[in-house]
Design an enzyme around this catalytic site. Structure first.
Site, PDB file in Angstrom:
ATOM      1  N   LEU A 118     -16.942 -11.524 -24.324  1.00 52.47           N
ATOM      2  CA  LEU A 118     -16.657 -12.936 -24.595  1.00 52.47           C
ATOM      3  C   LEU A 118     -16.544 -13.585 -23.230  1.00 52.47           C
ATOM      4  CD1 LEU A 118     -13.924 -12.933 -27.415  1.00 52.47           C
ATOM      5  CD2 LEU A 118     -16.347 -13.508 -27.638  1.00 52.47           C
ATOM      6  N   ASP A 119     -17.199 -14.717 -23.028  1.00 48.12           N
ATOM      7  CA  ASP A 119     -17.170 -15.279 -21.692  1.00 48.12           C
ATOM      8  C   ASP A 119     -15.792 -15.852 -21.353  1.00 48.12           C
ATOM      9  OD1 ASP A 119     -19.192 -17.927 -22.926  1.00 48.12           O
ATOM     10  OD2 ASP A 119     -17.111 -18.164 -22.320  1.00 48.12           O
ATOM     11  N   TYR A 120     -15.640 -16.200 -20.094  1.00 49.49           N
ATOM     12  CA  TYR A 120     -14.357 -16.606 -19.521  1.00 49.49           C
ATOM     13  C   TYR A 120     -13.671 -17.710 -20.326  1.00 49.49           C
ATOM     14  CZ  TYR A 120     -11.141 -17.916 -15.693  1.00 49.49           C
ATOM     15  OH  TYR A 120     -10.025 -18.183 -14.922  1.00 49.49           O
TER      16      TYR A 120
END
Length: 234
Positions: free
Chosen positions: A101-103
């Protein structure tokens, strides 16, 4: 046992990541660098990854985390940003995230030391759908939603068909539920951008039939045996 499977069963990474580590020269067999992912590990071989001797794990751990924004989905980060492993305050065994999951994305993230399961869940051929709830700018028309459902070019890659449901909207923003089974970098954000709606907020709420439910942000729990069995057979 094939080298990538040996590394995966040692809780280091998925088979795909194990191949990358091997090709990059981070794996040694009996003190010698091994860059051939197809090598078969035999009894008596000493396997090292990044200078650390490894052996297959005897006990697997399966966790569900509600990832907050502001954490990277890696084991370590070169920029010194907090990682999802920093949230696991009482987990004594080495685990790694299944997928990413991106930042700036929150929500359901699975972590394990079972490399075979990680490989299964992240490979597109198994078509394990991930469900995201997004708030996007402006009005997402049915015509734009249809483009997302049918697959859309996000810059050199045409996505597979997605499941899209418009939940509610105003003139300023729309809340949408979208299901995809691929996992390209920032894929959901790129898909919405491709139809002219920028993502404001993004949360993953389910993976297959596993739902985030009431798990609080930043908290985690062990998967039930029923959930583990489901993942292994989906």
């Amino acid at each position: 046992m094939r080298l990538n499977k040996y590394i995966a069963q040692s809780g280091i990474a998925s088979r795909r990541k194990a191949d990358e580590l091997t090709i990059a020269g981070n794996v040694k067999i009996n003190g010698l660098v091994m860059k051939e992912p197809g090598y078969d590990v035999v009894e008596g071989d000493v396997v090292e990854v990044s200078g650390r001797k490894i052996e297959p794990v005897k006990k697997f751990v399966y966790l569900m985390l509600n990832k907050p924004k502001g954490f990277v989905t890696t084991v370590s980060d070169e920029e010194g940003r907090p990682t999802v492993l920093d949230l696991l305050t009482d987990v004594s065994v080495r685990v790694f995230p299944i997928g990413r999951l991106d930042y700036n994305t929150s929500g359901l993230l699975l972590l394990t030391n079972d490399g075979d399961l990680a490989y299964r869940l992240t490979h597109p051929k198994h078509q394990v759908y991930k469900t995201y709830r997004a708030r996007v700018t402006g009005i997402l028309s049915e015509a734009r939603a249809a483009k997302l459902r049918n697959g859309i070019d996000i810059g050199g890659f045409v996505t597979s068909k997605a499941k899209v449901e418009i939940l509610k909207g105003t003139a300023n923003s729309t809340i949408v539920e979208i299901q995809i089974y691929e996992g390209k970098n920032r894929q959901v954000r790129k898909m919405f951008a491709a139809v002219g709606n920028k993502v404001i907020d993004l949360e993953r709420v389910a993976m297959g039939e596993l739902f985030l439910g009431r798990l609080k942000e930043g908290h985690y729990r062990k998967l039930t045996q029923q959930e583990i069995d489901y993942l292994k057979n989906c």
